[in-house]
Write an enzyme that holds these catalytic residues in place. Structure first.
Site, PDB file in Angstrom:
ATOM      1  N   PRO A 128       0.972  -1.288  -0.017  1.00 22.61           N
ATOM      2  CA  PRO A 128       0.042   0.095  -0.026  1.00 22.61           C
ATOM      3  C   PRO A 128       0.864   1.375   0.104  1.00 22.61           C
ATOM      4  O   PRO A 128       0.604   2.220  -0.685  1.00 22.61           O
ATOM      5  CB  PRO A 128      -0.920  -0.171   1.094  1.00 22.61           C
ATOM      6  N   GLY A 131       4.619   1.714  -4.007  1.00 29.65           N
ATOM      7  CA  GLY A 131       4.124   1.069  -5.525  1.00 29.65           C
ATOM      8  C   GLY A 131       5.482   1.376  -6.388  1.00 29.65           C
ATOM      9  O   GLY A 131       6.443   0.690  -6.567  1.00 29.65           O
ATOM     10  N   PHE A 156      -2.550  -5.741  -4.517  1.00 27.86           N
ATOM     11  CA  PHE A 156      -2.545  -5.816  -5.955  1.00 27.86           C
ATOM     12  C   PHE A 156      -1.671  -7.043  -6.682  1.00 27.86           C
ATOM     13  O   PHE A 156      -0.926  -6.729  -7.612  1.00 27.86           O
ATOM     14  CB  PHE A 156      -1.806  -4.402  -6.607  1.00 27.86           C
ATOM     15  N   ILE A 157      -1.666  -8.021  -5.992  1.00 29.84           N
ATOM     16  CA  ILE A 157      -0.789  -9.047  -6.348  1.00 29.84           C
ATOM     17  C   ILE A 157      -1.803  -9.975  -7.265  1.00 29.84           C
ATOM     18  O   ILE A 157      -2.653 -10.776  -6.873  1.00 29.84           O
ATOM     19  CB  ILE A 157      -0.384  -9.873  -5.127  1.00 29.84           C
ATOM     20  N   ASP A 244      12.512  -6.489 -15.977  1.00 25.56           N
ATOM     21  CA  ASP A 244      13.008  -6.167 -17.064  1.00 25.56           C
ATOM     22  C   ASP A 244      12.672  -7.180 -18.347  1.00 25.56           C
ATOM     23  O   ASP A 244      12.202  -6.838 -19.484  1.00 25.56           O
ATOM     24  CB  ASP A 244      14.659  -6.257 -17.062  1.00 25.56           C
ATOM     25  N   GLN A 283     -12.946   9.461 -45.329  1.00 28.29           N
ATOM     26  CA  GLN A 283     -11.495   9.552 -45.076  1.00 28.29           C
ATOM     27  C   GLN A 283     -10.805   9.572 -43.443  1.00 28.29           C
ATOM     28  O   GLN A 283      -9.953   9.255 -43.142  1.00 28.29           O
ATOM     29  CB  GLN A 283     -11.013  10.728 -45.843  1.00 28.29           C
ATOM     30  N   GLY A 345     -21.221   4.029 -31.097  1.00 23.13           N
ATOM     31  CA  GLY A 345     -21.984   3.708 -29.808  1.00 23.13           C
ATOM     32  C   GLY A 345     -21.654   2.318 -29.599  1.00 23.13           C
ATOM     33  O   GLY A 345     -21.601   1.846 -28.432  1.00 23.13           O
ATOM     34  N   GLU A 368       3.724  -3.228 -13.566  1.00 25.18           N
ATOM     35  CA  GLU A 368       4.983  -3.738 -14.166  1.00 25.18           C
ATOM     36  C   GLU A 368       5.864  -2.367 -14.218  1.00 25.18           C
ATOM     37  O   GLU A 368       6.679  -2.383 -15.356  1.00 25.18           O
ATOM     38  CB  GLU A 368       5.270  -4.720 -15.075  1.00 25.18           C
ATOM     39  N   GLY A 369       5.701  -1.375 -13.619  1.00 29.15           N
ATOM     40  CA  GLY A 369       6.176   0.005 -13.906  1.00 29.15           C
ATOM     41  C   GLY A 369       5.427   1.041 -14.645  1.00 29.15           C
ATOM     42  O   GLY A 369       5.332   0.527 -16.027  1.00 29.15           O
TER      43      GLY A 369
HETATM   44  C1  LIG Z   1      -4.286  -4.995 -11.775  1.00 34.37           C
HETATM   45  C2  LIG Z   1      -2.945  -4.670 -11.083  1.00 34.37           C
HETATM   46  C3  LIG Z   1      -2.121  -6.078 -11.074  1.00 34.37           C
HETATM   47  C4  LIG Z   1      -0.879  -5.857 -10.527  1.00 34.37           C
HETATM   48  N1  LIG Z   1      -0.069  -6.981 -10.192  1.00 34.37           N
HETATM   49  C5  LIG Z   1       1.001  -6.891  -9.415  1.00 34.37           C
HETATM   50  C6  LIG Z   1       1.702  -7.941  -9.149  1.00 34.37           C
HETATM   51  O1  LIG Z   1       1.544  -9.090  -9.468  1.00 34.37           O
HETATM   52  N2  LIG Z   1       2.850  -8.110  -8.142  1.00 34.37           N
HETATM   53  C7  LIG Z   1       3.050  -6.927  -7.697  1.00 34.37           C
HETATM   54  O2  LIG Z   1       4.094  -6.604  -6.933  1.00 34.37           O
HETATM   55  N3  LIG Z   1       2.561  -5.534  -8.275  1.00 34.37           N
HETATM   56  C8  LIG Z   1       1.440  -5.584  -8.877  1.00 34.37           C
HETATM   57  N4  LIG Z   1       0.660  -4.594  -9.378  1.00 34.37           N
HETATM   58  C9  LIG Z   1       1.319  -3.130  -8.780  1.00 34.37           C
HETATM   59  C10 LIG Z   1       1.750  -2.320  -9.800  1.00 34.37           C
HETATM   60  O3  LIG Z   1       2.971  -2.745 -10.146  1.00 34.37           O
HETATM   61  C11 LIG Z   1       1.741  -0.807  -9.107  1.00 34.37           C
HETATM   62  O4  LIG Z   1       0.158  -0.569  -9.013  1.00 34.37           O
HETATM   63  C12 LIG Z   1       2.672   0.242 -10.086  1.00 34.37           C
HETATM   64  O5  LIG Z   1       4.204  -0.176  -9.897  1.00 34.37           O
HETATM   65  C13 LIG Z   1       2.387   1.529  -9.705  1.00 34.37           C
HETATM   66  O6  LIG Z   1       2.163   1.622  -8.194  1.00 34.37           O
HETATM   67  P1  LIG Z   1       1.124   2.387  -7.327  1.00 34.37           P
HETATM   68  O7  LIG Z   1      -0.012   1.764  -7.970  1.00 34.37           O
HETATM   69  O8  LIG Z   1       1.543   2.383  -5.884  1.00 34.37           O
HETATM   70  O9  LIG Z   1       1.142   4.056  -8.007  1.00 34.37           O
HETATM   71  P2  LIG Z   1       2.112   5.231  -7.352  1.00 34.37           P
HETATM   72  O10 LIG Z   1       3.442   4.753  -7.422  1.00 34.37           O
HETATM   73  O11 LIG Z   1       1.329   5.714  -6.253  1.00 34.37           O
HETATM   74  O12 LIG Z   1       1.920   6.150  -8.738  1.00 34.37           O
HETATM   75  C14 LIG Z   1       0.911   7.274  -8.758  1.00 34.37           C
HETATM   76  C15 LIG Z   1       1.386   8.010  -9.858  1.00 34.37           C
HETATM   77  O13 LIG Z   1       2.464   8.764  -9.560  1.00 34.37           O
HETATM   78  C16 LIG Z   1       3.445   8.532 -10.570  1.00 34.37           C
HETATM   79  N5  LIG Z   1       4.865   8.525 -10.225  1.00 34.37           N
HETATM   80  C17 LIG Z   1       5.155   7.841  -9.126  1.00 34.37           C
HETATM   81  N6  LIG Z   1       6.406   8.118  -8.589  1.00 34.37           N
HETATM   82  C18 LIG Z   1       7.020   8.971  -9.673  1.00 34.37           C
HETATM   83  C19 LIG Z   1       8.059   9.662 -10.023  1.00 34.37           C
HETATM   84  N7  LIG Z   1       9.245   9.332  -9.371  1.00 34.37           N
HETATM   85  N8  LIG Z   1       8.138  10.460 -11.242  1.00 34.37           N
HETATM   86  C20 LIG Z   1       7.041  10.575 -11.952  1.00 34.37           C
HETATM   87  N9  LIG Z   1       5.792  10.258 -11.778  1.00 34.37           N
HETATM   88  C21 LIG Z   1       5.638   9.352 -10.470  1.00 34.37           C
HETATM   89  C22 LIG Z   1       3.017   7.210 -11.140  1.00 34.37           C
HETATM   90  O14 LIG Z   1       3.631   7.134 -12.491  1.00 34.37           O
HETATM   91  C23 LIG Z   1       1.531   7.261 -11.333  1.00 34.37           C
HETATM   92  O15 LIG Z   1       1.275   7.836 -12.316  1.00 34.37           O
HETATM   93  C24 LIG Z   1      -0.399  -4.593  -9.971  1.00 34.37           C
HETATM   94  C25 LIG Z   1      -1.352  -3.617 -10.050  1.00 34.37           C
HETATM   95  C26 LIG Z   1      -2.659  -3.611 -10.720  1.00 34.37           C
HETATM   96  C27 LIG Z   1      -3.373  -2.347 -10.981  1.00 34.37           C
END
Ligand SMILES: Cc1cc2nc3c(=O)[nH]c(=O)nc-3n(C[C@H](O)[C@H](O)[C@H](O)COP(=O)(O)OP(=O)(O)OC[C@H]3O[C@@H](n4cnc5c(N)ncnc54)[C@H](O)[C@@H]3O)c2cc1C
Length: 384
Positions: A128, A131, A156-157, A244, A283, A345, A368-369
């Site tokens: 939480p 991320g 979110f796993i 990666d 077009q 629609g 995944e980033g």
């Molecule tokens: C459906 C789903 C499946 C997932 N599966 C997995 C999984 O199997 N295992 C796992 O470990 N994780 C998993 N995730 C987690 C996922 O990798 C994260 O949600 C993701 O990395 C973004 O983290 P966050 O949601 O906390 O967003 P935040 O990190 O809070 O980001 C919020 C916003 O701020 C931006 N931001 C944050 N830091 C910066 C910065 N330094 N510069 C510019 N912008 C920034 C982000 O790009 C985003 O736009 C999953 C997520 C979802 C939604």
């Protein structure tokens, strides 16, 4: 330069294409409605070896190279995204930590069961409060005698609700964190103190779930540190290597979905009549189709080149992989938007698969980033 896809890879691509058309696409609506993949279909996926695509043949997998894997994902992504997600999480982020950095004993113990699909894996990094800033994880692991004790919560796993085994990242040295203080563990579902929390409700990707994982004094044997004692504190590097590789297959999936959206849009534009003629004759519609096709073409070449590069080098292609993830996932979102527009629609209605694709591809710019994090990675590599 030879851009020909080798015959054996084309045959494999053809097999997956037929499987998608015959077995997956006909139930894609049902899976969406029921939010689950029928067990009989999972079994067919096992029989095809899909759970072990990226696991070496010596451990029971197909041992595909990255380019081959990308071709498979391109085909698999022409239907409901949950099928790709189910096997992709297993082959990719779920098991690659063990493939890349695991000890021989760990590989022998876990990979054959994961490759056959008997067991499912997940990858538990996100929390939480952590991320994009994954190094900020709070889950702690402390060594007590012959075992580690884990405490913390992941969220979110993907596959979290069904996984038999998880690659879990925890802090072992709060001072060092990403620089030697995070360790990767193999945690089995049956270990004491491991539980599945809430299954999260999401916008799309129905049929494949994400869940919280909770560790309350979870007992993990000492030998379950990925890579053994020498790798204590090196888990963050393992996580980065795993991600990666996943960025390339994610790019391939985006290309496959975009191709499907183009095909659906071409069909619809040819059939839908307004002002006395098929809308394909306008077009404005033609330009959208042309933009879709051009962007798909660029993205596909990028995926194939980066995957080929990775296969040649045998090591991470950090900059190219981040570029692929960024470009291809943004591309498929633009393509999905144009597909909705071309369908008018109908593109918004649940009778057509377009709205499902539109919701599902939105995720690819986040997990995944995020796109922003990919840009940071690319810039860091450029400025090195
Ligand atoms: C459906 C789903 C499946 C997932 N599966 C997995 C999984 O199997 N295992 C796992 O470990 N994780 C998993 N995730 C987690 C996922 O990798 C994260 O949600 C993701 O990395 C973004 O983290 P966050 O949601 O906390 O967003 P935040 O990190 O809070 O980001 C919020 C916003 O701020 C931006 N931001 C944050 N830091 C910066 C910065 N330094 N510069 C510019 N912008 C920034 C982000 O790009 C985003 O736009 C999953 C997520 C979802 C939604």
């Amino acid at each position: 330069m030879d851009f020909t896809i080798p015959e054996n890879l084309r045959m494999m691509q053809e097999t997956i294409r037929r499987f998608v058309q015959r077995d997956l696409e006909p139930i894609s609506r049902q899976v969406e409605d029921e939010d689950r993949i029928p067990e009989a279909t999972v079994q067919k996926m096992r029989d095809l070896g899909l759970f072990g695509l990226a696991i070496p043949a010596s451990y029971g997998g197909l041992g595909l190279g990255v380019l081959s894997e990308c071709l498979v994902y391109e085909e698999l992504s022409k239907t409901n995204a949950c099928f790709r997600s189910r096997i992709g999480t297993n082959n990719g982020i779920g098991s690659q930590g063990i493939v890349i950095d695991g000890t021989e004993e760990q590989r022998q113990k876990y990979l054959p069961r994961l490759a056959s699909g008997e067991w499912t894996a997940c990858f538990a990094l996100t929390e939480p409060e952590a991320g994009s800033d994954a190094a900020a994880i709070r889950t702690r692991a402390e060594l007590r005698g012959d075992h580690w004790v884990l405490n913390g919560k992941k969220h979110f796993i993907t596959n979290g609700d069904i996984a038999d085994v998880a690659t879990v990242f925890a802090v072992t040295d709060p001072e060092k964190r990403a620089r030697g203080g995070i360790t990767a563990f193999i945690v089995e579902r049956t270990f004491p103190g491991y539980s599945v929390g809430t299954i999260e409700r999401k916008m799309g990707l129905r049929g494949n779930h994400t869940a919280e994982l909770v560790f309350e004094d979870c007992i993990v044997p000492r030998e379950n540190v990925i890579g053994g004692e020498a790798m204590i504190g090196q888990g963050f590097k393992t996580a980065m290597k795993v991600l990666d590789r996943g960025r390339l297959t994610m790019g391939a999936s985006a290309v496959g979905t975009a191709q499907k959206l183009l095909e659906l849009s071409l069909d619809y534009a040819g059939q839908r009549v307004q002002f006395g003629r098929p809308i394909a004759q306008f077009q404005a519609i033609q330009f959208m189709l042309a933009d879709m096709a051009t962007q798909i073409y660029a993205a596909r070449q990028m995926v194939h080149h980066a995957a080929w590069l990775r296969d040649q080098r045998g090591t991470a292609v950090v900059k190219e992989a981040a570029m692929v993830k960024l470009f291809c996932t943004e591309m498929v979102n633009r393509v999905a938007d144009m597909a909705v527009q071309i369908h008018g629609g109908m593109g918004y209605m649940k009778d057509y698969p377009i709205e499902r694709f539109y919701r599902d591809v939105r995720l690819t710019r986040i997990y995944e980033g995020t796109s922003e994090i990919q840009r940071l990675v690319i810039a860091r590599e450029l400025l090195k």
